[in-house]
Design a protein around this motif. Structure first.
Motif, PDB file in Angstrom:
ATOM      1  N   GLY A  93      76.342 -33.839  12.702  1.00 62.94           N
ATOM      2  CA  GLY A  93      76.599 -32.586  12.082  1.00 62.94           C
ATOM      3  C   GLY A  93      75.386 -31.633  12.896  1.00 62.94           C
ATOM      4  O   GLY A  93      75.712 -30.218  13.206  1.00 62.94           O
ATOM      5  N   ILE A  94      74.361 -31.889  13.356  1.00 68.44           N
ATOM      6  CA  ILE A  94      73.381 -31.309  14.008  1.00 68.44           C
ATOM      7  C   ILE A  94      73.903 -30.842  15.538  1.00 68.44           C
ATOM      8  O   ILE A  94      73.684 -29.573  15.879  1.00 68.44           O
ATOM      9  N   ILE A  95      74.427 -31.918  16.066  1.00 65.16           N
ATOM     10  CA  ILE A  95      75.097 -31.574  17.319  1.00 65.16           C
ATOM     11  C   ILE A  95      76.363 -30.477  17.283  1.00 65.16           C
ATOM     12  O   ILE A  95      76.165 -29.510  18.148  1.00 65.16           O
ATOM     13  N   ILE A  96      76.980 -30.750  16.195  1.00 66.66           N
ATOM     14  CA  ILE A  96      78.242 -29.611  16.121  1.00 66.66           C
ATOM     15  C   ILE A  96      77.747 -28.288  15.773  1.00 66.66           C
ATOM     16  O   ILE A  96      78.385 -27.255  16.343  1.00 66.66           O
ATOM     17  N   LEU A  97      76.413 -28.245  15.096  1.00 72.85           N
ATOM     18  CA  LEU A  97      76.164 -26.829  14.766  1.00 72.85           C
ATOM     19  C   LEU A  97      75.593 -26.209  15.987  1.00 72.85           C
ATOM     20  O   LEU A  97      75.906 -24.819  16.095  1.00 72.85           O
ATOM     21  N   PHE A  98      74.722 -26.970  16.683  1.00 75.97           N
ATOM     22  CA  PHE A  98      74.247 -26.415  17.711  1.00 75.97           C
ATOM     23  C   PHE A  98      75.371 -25.818  18.905  1.00 75.97           C
ATOM     24  O   PHE A  98      75.296 -24.764  19.261  1.00 75.97           O
ATOM     25  N   GLU A  99      76.520 -26.623  19.131  1.00 75.97           N
ATOM     26  CA  GLU A  99      77.492 -26.115  20.068  1.00 75.97           C
ATOM     27  C   GLU A  99      78.254 -25.008  19.352  1.00 75.97           C
ATOM     28  O   GLU A  99      78.446 -24.136  20.125  1.00 75.97           O
ATOM     29  N   GLU A 188      82.231 -27.555   9.920  1.00 73.16           N
ATOM     30  CA  GLU A 188      80.991 -28.387   9.708  1.00 73.16           C
ATOM     31  C   GLU A 188      80.430 -28.292   8.342  1.00 73.16           C
ATOM     32  O   GLU A 188      79.968 -29.187   7.632  1.00 73.16           O
ATOM     33  N   GLU A 189      80.262 -27.133   8.060  1.00 74.13           N
ATOM     34  CA  GLU A 189      79.747 -26.729   6.483  1.00 74.13           C
ATOM     35  C   GLU A 189      80.405 -27.229   5.472  1.00 74.13           C
ATOM     36  O   GLU A 189      79.711 -28.036   4.618  1.00 74.13           O
ATOM     37  N   ARG A 190      81.570 -27.487   5.460  1.00 72.84           N
ATOM     38  CA  ARG A 190      82.602 -27.833   4.546  1.00 72.84           C
ATOM     39  C   ARG A 190      82.397 -29.483   4.423  1.00 72.84           C
ATOM     40  O   ARG A 190      82.369 -30.124   3.389  1.00 72.84           O
ATOM     41  N   ARG A 191      82.488 -30.035   5.637  1.00 74.83           N
ATOM     42  CA  ARG A 191      82.508 -31.513   5.814  1.00 74.83           C
ATOM     43  C   ARG A 191      81.026 -31.843   5.200  1.00 74.83           C
ATOM     44  O   ARG A 191      81.006 -33.060   4.581  1.00 74.83           O
ATOM     45  N   VAL A 192      80.053 -31.406   5.647  1.00 73.45           N
ATOM     46  CA  VAL A 192      78.821 -31.787   5.026  1.00 73.45           C
ATOM     47  C   VAL A 192      78.601 -31.641   3.667  1.00 73.45           C
ATOM     48  O   VAL A 192      78.099 -32.808   3.016  1.00 73.45           O
ATOM     49  N   GLY A 193      79.134 -30.553   3.053  1.00 71.63           N
ATOM     50  CA  GLY A 193      79.210 -30.492   1.541  1.00 71.63           C
ATOM     51  C   GLY A 193      79.911 -31.675   0.878  1.00 71.63           C
ATOM     52  O   GLY A 193      79.428 -32.126  -0.160  1.00 71.63           O
ATOM     53  N   LYS A 194      80.944 -32.004   1.632  1.00 68.63           N
ATOM     54  CA  LYS A 194      82.040 -32.914   0.858  1.00 68.63           C
ATOM     55  C   LYS A 194      81.252 -34.289   0.918  1.00 68.63           C
ATOM     56  O   LYS A 194      81.214 -35.204   0.064  1.00 68.63           O
ATOM     57  N   GLU A 195      80.580 -34.710   2.072  1.00 63.97           N
ATOM     58  CA  GLU A 195      79.783 -35.871   2.246  1.00 63.97           C
ATOM     59  C   GLU A 195      78.511 -35.971   1.265  1.00 63.97           C
ATOM     60  O   GLU A 195      78.500 -37.108   1.008  1.00 63.97           O
ATOM     61  N   CYS A 196      77.912 -34.736   1.068  1.00 63.56           N
ATOM     62  CA  CYS A 196      76.731 -34.840   0.272  1.00 63.56           C
ATOM     63  C   CYS A 196      77.370 -34.946  -1.252  1.00 63.56           C
ATOM     64  O   CYS A 196      76.362 -35.756  -2.043  1.00 63.56           O
TER      65      CYS A 196
END
Length: 198
Positions: A93-99, A188-196
């Motif tokens: 997620g961090i790498i994706i946000l950076f790119e 990425e925001e949606r994916r991280v939210g679902k994982e949390c």
């Protein structure tokens, strides 16, 4: 190793092989399109391969019989597997946000062959969802936590792919290429939210 353990282990081998195949399809789609949103999907597949490989190893260990050092068996490794998978998702997620932010700021490059790229990632989304569904069903039936966790992750990845496809469809319709970076961030925001929440 019992018949059930061997069956789960062999199923996870298939999951890892599929994850590797889908990674190469997504990398091909990114190479053809230069889309950072598709790159985020490809980086997510790296997590799938690593997490799937660790799940495979955890299933192998948890199926080993009790011994002097593990009088209650090796089953606790399943919880470690689920935790490591969550850590890998966070790092990706961090790498994706950076790119994605880099694409929004620099606005370099130009998107190409989005129609073909959408077709490729659409196929990967369908496969991810299907494999994830089977993994969850199998994991719940046999009470195998890593299969359930891995299946949920694959389905989350498929939902993210759908969001990327919708966003890139808008790029095709409007020719507003900045949407590519926004789609990557939103996905990425949606994916991280679902994982949390899972």
């Amino acid at each position: 190793m019992t018949h059930e353990d061997r069956s789960n282990y062999n199923f996870q081998k298939i999951v890892v092989a599929v994850a590797i195949l889908l990674f190469f399809i997504k990398i091909t789609a990114w190479y053809l399109t230069h889309s950072v949103a598709i790159l985020t999907d490809a980086l997510e597949s790296v997590t799938n391969v690593l997490a799937g490989s660790f799940t495979l190893y955890s299933l192998y260990l948890s199926a080993k019989p009790k011994d002097d050092n593990h009088p209650h068996g090796h089953g606790k490794i399943e919880f470690v597997s689920a935790g490591i998978e969550g850590t890998l998702i966070f790092i990706a997620g961090i790498i994706i946000l950076f790119e994605a932010v880099k694409r929004l700021i620099s606005k370099d490059g130009s998107l190409e062959k989005l129609d073909f790229g959408l077709l490729l990632i659409g196929i990967t989304g369908i496969i991810n969802y299907t494999v994830g569904y089977i993994a969850i069903k199998r994991g719940r039936k046999h009470n195998v936590l890593p299969l359930v966790a891995g299946g949920k992750h694959l389905q989350s990845d498929a939902y993210s792919t759908v969001g990327i496809m919708i966003g890139l469809g808008l790029v095709i319709l409007t020719d507003w290429q900045w949407i590519d970076g926004v789609v990557a961030l939103r996905s990425e925001e949606r994916r991280v939210g679902k994982e949390c929440r899972s």
